[in-house]
Enzyme design. Structure first.
Site: not given
Ligand code: XMP
Length: 509
Positions: A54, A81-82, A168, A170, A222, A224-228, A365
């Protein structure tokens, strides 16, 4: 029910990244605000809790904090970290301003007797970003890593299962960072790792079936990846109870409309393609202002969708491709993150339906892509780069004509083909051509030309909020340039966009 680890967000910029790393270790993880009550946390029964970084100093009065009870639940906690400083502060240690702040890659030494660093090298690079440091440890804690300027780069209270890292783990610059998180999950929290996309696919299919029953589902596809991926999942779950409406606004990339149609041809769904190119171009005639173009396309899209939906009659469910980054609350926990772009996903005001299904709501994603692979979706759909809802309309500067659309489609196709041939298609996160509509003088053979300037754009980014221009090798650019001016009519000059975002945006309009 999955094992769950929660990331409590104290306003750090890497909250989602931590959650993604945990999921990569096959443990399901959700991001929650630091304001989540202890009662709610207890009810979720997490196997472990991670505090994010943070921007504040823990000793400031209005810094985000949490009740000390969190350390009494018997649930392992890892502060980053924070979050590490907060843990020190709340358990009775000291945090003070460092003489020298650490930023960036830092040589660090680890105590490999600590479960956090078990099986890992005792020296390595970590990614630091702090001006405060832990100057005194609370009772029961020991330091298990240090750097030349930071005596407590990691700490632990093994008995109470409380751990902290000043750096960090990550971010990819920390060597073995994911392995450290894995150690926390498996050695400290004793997770078994029951999160995988094949399990998820199965569960999600069953959940959709249970919710939808015999109902009819409508999806705006559409391409796109998500809708497909959503279409693939729903088709496996409810087959031809699903109708996909694919509005082809004529502003897709070259052959894209046909590709989308081909991908779903053999699936057990009702697939409706609406070729509305002329209708859209008609509405856009004479319009050159970017926001007007976007607005016209957004509105027209809804009109076309409405017309088609009307033919189908009442549907029971509207499917939406909402994904996890859209629903995570911000660190302050006050407002949901909302995309300012219009997307072809959300149309609830205009269609008559009873309820919404959003089976991708929990996924990042990269997990959506994995799910697509799991479901057998074509590679070219799964790995499709982001493409804006308004399509090529915002990549043709100024007024749009059918001729310009075709010029841009051809040039863009060559650019994409050559990037793939050079093996750069997964390294450059988004790349496309822009027709600037500016004309300049050139020479071809013995003749003077007066033709368009085409711009190429390629960016690398992690979140599309900031981006750098991709360092495409000159010889690759040379080949692309030569092919486009030779193969595409009306282009005699090509430039490469070398601006970062900010101050530019990725798209030109
Ligand atoms: P900018 O141009 O804002 O783009 O830097 C950031 C990312 O968003 C995409 N983009 C859109 N996506 N509808 C969308 O679904 C839109 O209207 C839209 N406009 C931009 C852009 O391609 C980039 O990935």
């Amino acid at each position: 029910m999955h094992e769950l680890v929660i990331v409590l967000d104290f306003g750090g910029q890497y909250n989602q990244l931590i959650a993604r790393r945990v999921r990569e270790c096959n443990v399901y993880c959700e991001v929650k605000s630091y304001k989540t009550s202890i009662e709610e946390i207890k009810a979720m029964a997490p196997k472990g809790i991670i505090f994010t970084g943070g921007p504040n100093s823990v000793y400031l009065e209005d810094s985000p904090s949490i009740s000390n009870e969190i350390f009494e639940l018997g649930i392992p906690v890892l502060g980053i970290c924070y979050g590490c400083q907060l843990m020190a502060h709340l358990t009775g240690g000291n945090v003070s301003s460092a003489d020298k702040s650490e930023y960036g890659k830092t040589e660090t030494e680890f105590d490999t007797d600590s479960l956090l660093f078990k099986g890992l090298p005792d020296k390595g690079i970590t990614w630091m970003s702090h001006t405060d440091l832990i100057s005194g440890l609370a009772e029961g804690f020991t330091s298990v890593a240090h750097t030349s300027d930071c005596p407590v780069a990691a700490m632990e209270n093994k008995e109470r299962k409380l751990y902290g890292m000043q750096f960090h783990p990550e971010v990819m610059h920390t060597e073995n960072g994911t392995a450290m998180l894995r150690n926390f999950l498996y050695e400290v929290c004793k997770c078994r790792g029951d999160w995988s996309m094949s399990n998820y696919a199965q569960t999600a299919i069953e959940q959709v079936r249970a919710k939808v029953g015999k109902g009819k589902v409508l999806l705006a596809l559409s391409g796109g990846v998500d809708s497909s991926v959503l279409a693939a999942l729903l088709s496996k779950a409810v087959g031809n109870q699903l109708t996909c409406i694919f509005v082809d606004h004529g502003l897709m990339r070259k052959n894209e409309g046909d590709e989308v149609e081909a991908a779903f041809k053999d699936w057990d769904v009702n697939f409706v393609r609406v070729n509305a190119g002329e209708r859209f171009l008609g509405k856009l005639k004479g319009v050159s202002e970017p926001e007007r173009k976007r607005k016209i396309i957004g509105e027209e899209f809804i009109r076309v969708f409405e017309d088609e939906a009307e033919k189908i009659g009442t549907v029971d469910f509207l499917a939406q491709g909402t994904i996890y980054p859209d629903v995570i609350e911000s660190g302050a926990g006050d407002a949901a993150v909302i995309k300012s772009h219009h997307n072809v996903g959300g149309l609830p005001d205009y269609v008559d339906f009873k309820d919404i299904v959003e089976p991708l709501r929990l996924l990042f994603k990269d997990e959506v892509r994995q799910l697509g692979i799991e479901l057998g979706l074509a590679d070219y759909l799964v790995w499709r780069q982001p493409f804006p809802g308004p399509g090529l309309a915002i990549r043709i500067i100024g007024e749009i004509t059918q001729e310009k659309v075709e010029i841009l489609q051809d040039a863009d196709a060559i650019f994409r083909e050559e990037i793939a041939l050079a093996g750069l298609d997964r390294d450059i996160h988004q790349y496309f051509a822009v027709l600037t509509s500016m004309r300049s003088v050139g020479v071809m053979g013995d003749f003077r030309t007066y033709d368009y300037t085409l711009a190429l754009r390629g960016v690398t980014t992690t979140d599309f909020m900031t981006a750098d221009f991709a360092r495409i090798p000159y010889d690759v650019l040379a080949k692309i340039s030569s092919r486009i001016v030779n193969e595409v009519k009306s282009i005699n000059r090509i430039v490469y966009d070398i601006t970062t975002k900010p101050p530019s945006t990725i798209e030109w309009e």
